[in-house]
Motif scaffolding. Sequence first.
Motif, PDB file in Angstrom:
ATOM      1  N   ASP A  61      12.007   7.628   4.407  1.00 46.14           N
ATOM      2  CA  ASP A  61      12.876   6.552   4.908  1.00 46.14           C
ATOM      3  C   ASP A  61      14.017   7.131   5.728  1.00 46.14           C
ATOM      4  OD1 ASP A  61      11.350   4.699   3.434  1.00 46.14           O
ATOM      5  OD2 ASP A  61      12.636   4.938   1.680  1.00 46.14           O
ATOM      6  N   TRP A  62      14.594   8.224   5.241  1.00 46.19           N
ATOM      7  CA  TRP A  62      15.716   8.835   5.946  1.00 46.19           C
ATOM      8  C   TRP A  62      15.278   9.284   7.335  1.00 46.19           C
ATOM      9  CZ3 TRP A  62      16.388  12.666   1.339  1.00 46.19           C
ATOM     10  CH2 TRP A  62      16.668  11.932   0.178  1.00 46.19           C
ATOM     11  N   GLY A  95       0.794  -1.231   0.000  1.00 41.28           N
ATOM     12  CA  GLY A  95       0.000   0.000   0.000  1.00 41.28           C
ATOM     13  C   GLY A  95       0.826   1.281   0.000  1.00 41.28           C
ATOM     14  N   GLY A  96       1.914   1.279  -0.744  1.00 39.84           N
ATOM     15  CA  GLY A  96       2.744   2.469  -0.865  1.00 39.84           C
ATOM     16  C   GLY A  96       3.854   2.571   0.168  1.00 39.84           C
ATOM     17  N   LYS A  97       3.910   1.617   1.092  1.00 36.56           N
ATOM     18  CA  LYS A  97       4.967   1.655   2.110  1.00 36.56           C
ATOM     19  C   LYS A  97       6.286   1.149   1.534  1.00 36.56           C
ATOM     20  CE  LYS A  97       2.197   1.133   6.280  1.00 36.56           C
ATOM     21  NZ  LYS A  97       1.969   0.277   7.466  1.00 36.56           N
ATOM     22  N   THR A  98       7.351   1.876   1.839  1.00 37.04           N
ATOM     23  CA  THR A  98       8.688   1.491   1.401  1.00 37.04           C
ATOM     24  C   THR A  98       9.207   0.361   2.292  1.00 37.04           C
ATOM     25  OG1 THR A  98       9.769   3.040   2.892  1.00 37.04           O
ATOM     26  CG2 THR A  98       9.157   3.877   0.690  1.00 37.04           C
ATOM     27  N   PRO A  99      10.276  -0.309   1.869  1.00 39.42           N
ATOM     28  CA  PRO A  99      10.854  -1.339   2.731  1.00 39.42           C
ATOM     29  C   PRO A  99      11.193  -0.817   4.129  1.00 39.42           C
ATOM     30  CG  PRO A  99      11.745  -1.566   0.527  1.00 39.42           C
ATOM     31  CD  PRO A  99      10.928  -0.295   0.543  1.00 39.42           C
ATOM     32  N   ALA A 100      11.757   0.385   4.222  1.00 35.81           N
ATOM     33  CA  ALA A 100      12.094   0.942   5.541  1.00 35.81           C
ATOM     34  C   ALA A 100      10.839   1.119   6.390  1.00 35.81           C
ATOM     35  CB  ALA A 100      12.833   2.266   5.395  1.00 35.81           C
ATOM     36  N   ALA A 101       9.760   1.585   5.794  1.00 33.98           N
ATOM     37  CA  ALA A 101       8.516   1.780   6.541  1.00 33.98           C
ATOM     38  C   ALA A 101       7.928   0.444   6.992  1.00 33.98           C
ATOM     39  CB  ALA A 101       7.507   2.551   5.689  1.00 33.98           C
ATOM     40  N   LYS A 124      15.148   6.116  14.366  1.00 30.62           N
ATOM     41  CA  LYS A 124      15.378   4.808  14.987  1.00 30.62           C
ATOM     42  C   LYS A 124      16.854   4.510  15.243  1.00 30.62           C
ATOM     43  CE  LYS A 124      11.111   3.259  15.095  1.00 30.62           C
ATOM     44  NZ  LYS A 124      10.469   2.790  16.340  1.00 30.62           N
ATOM     45  N   GLY A 125      17.744   5.398  14.797  1.00 33.70           N
ATOM     46  CA  GLY A 125      19.172   5.188  15.007  1.00 33.70           C
ATOM     47  C   GLY A 125      19.764   4.082  14.149  1.00 33.70           C
ATOM     48  N   VAL A 126      19.163   3.845  13.000  1.00 35.79           N
ATOM     49  CA  VAL A 126      19.635   2.806  12.087  1.00 35.79           C
ATOM     50  C   VAL A 126      20.821   3.345  11.287  1.00 35.79           C
ATOM     51  CG1 VAL A 126      19.025   1.349  10.104  1.00 35.79           C
ATOM     52  CG2 VAL A 126      17.321   1.830  11.882  1.00 35.79           C
ATOM     53  N   THR A 127      21.853   2.535  11.148  1.00 37.13           N
ATOM     54  CA  THR A 127      22.999   2.907  10.321  1.00 37.13           C
ATOM     55  C   THR A 127      22.783   2.399   8.912  1.00 37.13           C
ATOM     56  OG1 THR A 127      24.564   2.908  12.150  1.00 37.13           O
ATOM     57  CG2 THR A 127      25.484   2.568   9.963  1.00 37.13           C
ATOM     58  N   LEU A 147       9.609  -2.403   7.524  1.00 39.05           N
ATOM     59  CA  LEU A 147      10.473  -2.942   8.584  1.00 39.05           C
ATOM     60  C   LEU A 147      10.241  -2.207   9.899  1.00 39.05           C
ATOM     61  CD1 LEU A 147      13.734  -3.450   6.509  1.00 39.05           C
ATOM     62  CD2 LEU A 147      12.279  -5.248   7.447  1.00 39.05           C
ATOM     63  N   ALA A 148      10.126  -0.886   9.830  1.00 38.20           N
ATOM     64  CA  ALA A 148       9.867  -0.104  11.051  1.00 38.20           C
ATOM     65  C   ALA A 148       8.528  -0.493  11.655  1.00 38.20           C
ATOM     66  CB  ALA A 148       9.907   1.386  10.744  1.00 38.20           C
ATOM     67  N   GLY A 149       7.519  -0.723  10.814  1.00 34.63           N
ATOM     68  CA  GLY A 149       6.200  -1.110  11.294  1.00 34.63           C
ATOM     69  C   GLY A 149       6.182  -2.455  11.996  1.00 34.63           C
ATOM     70  N   HIS A 150       7.135  -3.317  11.647  1.00 34.36           N
ATOM     71  CA  HIS A 150       7.240  -4.641  12.280  1.00 34.36           C
ATOM     72  C   HIS A 150       8.224  -4.650  13.445  1.00 34.36           C
ATOM     73  CE1 HIS A 150       4.621  -6.846   9.576  1.00 34.36           C
ATOM     74  NE2 HIS A 150       5.230  -6.303   8.540  1.00 34.36           N
ATOM     75  N   GLY A 151       8.736  -3.486  13.823  1.00 35.17           N
ATOM     76  CA  GLY A 151       9.626  -3.387  14.975  1.00 35.17           C
ATOM     77  C   GLY A 151      11.063  -3.801  14.737  1.00 35.17           C
ATOM     78  N   VAL A 152      11.429  -4.039  13.480  1.00 34.05           N
ATOM     79  CA  VAL A 152      12.792  -4.472  13.169  1.00 34.05           C
ATOM     80  C   VAL A 152      13.816  -3.418  13.604  1.00 34.05           C
ATOM     81  CG1 VAL A 152      14.378  -5.069  11.279  1.00 34.05           C
ATOM     82  CG2 VAL A 152      12.043  -5.974  11.299  1.00 34.05           C
ATOM     83  N   PHE A 153      13.436  -2.159  13.536  1.00 33.25           N
ATOM     84  CA  PHE A 153      14.363  -1.080  13.878  1.00 33.25           C
ATOM     85  C   PHE A 153      14.268  -0.650  15.337  1.00 33.25           C
ATOM     86  CE2 PHE A 153      13.971   0.382   9.187  1.00 33.25           C
ATOM     87  CZ  PHE A 153      14.907  -0.558   8.788  1.00 33.25           C
ATOM     88  N   ASP A 154      13.569  -1.415  16.155  1.00 28.04           N
ATOM     89  CA  ASP A 154      13.459  -1.071  17.579  1.00 28.04           C
ATOM     90  C   ASP A 154      14.688  -1.491  18.388  1.00 28.04           C
ATOM     91  OD1 ASP A 154      11.031   0.067  17.037  1.00 28.04           O
ATOM     92  OD2 ASP A 154       9.850  -1.622  17.777  1.00 28.04           O
ATOM     93  N   VAL A 155      15.613  -2.156  17.750  1.00 23.86           N
ATOM     94  CA  VAL A 155      16.911  -2.503  18.348  1.00 23.86           C
ATOM     95  C   VAL A 155      17.984  -1.927  17.417  1.00 23.86           C
ATOM     96  CG1 VAL A 155      16.072  -4.607  19.469  1.00 23.86           C
ATOM     97  CG2 VAL A 155      16.983  -4.723  17.149  1.00 23.86           C
ATOM     98  N   ARG A 156      19.246  -1.945  17.866  1.00 23.65           N
ATOM     99  CA  ARG A 156      20.294  -1.427  16.978  1.00 23.65           C
ATOM    100  C   ARG A 156      20.234  -2.198  15.672  1.00 23.65           C
ATOM    101  NH1 ARG A 156      24.796  -1.514  19.937  1.00 23.65           N
ATOM    102  NH2 ARG A 156      25.354  -3.632  19.385  1.00 23.65           N
TER     103      ARG A 156
END
Length: 196
Positions: free
Chosen positions: A45-46, A15-21, A52-55, A23-32
């Motif tokens: 995405d940026w 539905g228009g969500k990018t991969p970053a969005a 989220k502090g993602v590198t 992943l963030a929605g599934h909590g993947v970026f809630d850890v380093r």
Amino acid sequence: SETRKEHEECKARHGGKTPAAVLAGHGVFDVRAIAAHCVWTEPGDWAILAEKGVTAIHNPMSNLKLGSGVAPVVDLRKAGVNVALGTDGVSSNNCTDLFGDMKVAAILHNGVRCDPLALTAWDALEMATVNGARALGRKTGRIQPGYAADLVLLDGEAPNLIPCHDPVNNIVYAAHCSNVVMNMAQGKVIYRNGEF
């Protein structure tokens, strides 16, 4: 978001969500977290990666060899994303010479932006050192008290490093792995003058 195709297919499926969005929605970026490539990322995405502090790991040789495109490193950095440097695997780069990737990263973005200061030698060196350490949560990447003694020494008398008007420019634009004469990991010499 390494290729435009995978980025656009994700948006079509979600539905228009990018991969970053996604992943963030599934909590993947809630850890380093570390996100490799980030070539086809967008301003939204940026913002997610910065919040989220993602590198973001920039792999310029791999992306160029595979025709994936050029990651928006300058924009990622301006958005507050920690950008580190990677080589990717030998199947998509043919070597793991971080010096080569550092040089390509530095000159690539200056050419794309038509700005010789878009990504400086210092920026590229930080991407290869302190930003990578930050991505891994390690206190290294700098030569200062309290940091792990992880060092690489170069032969400053090598023909490709003479003359030296600026050490950082020489490291980024002229050095390559054959200039390494000593490597130290956590204060222990692991390589010196051709011997491990």
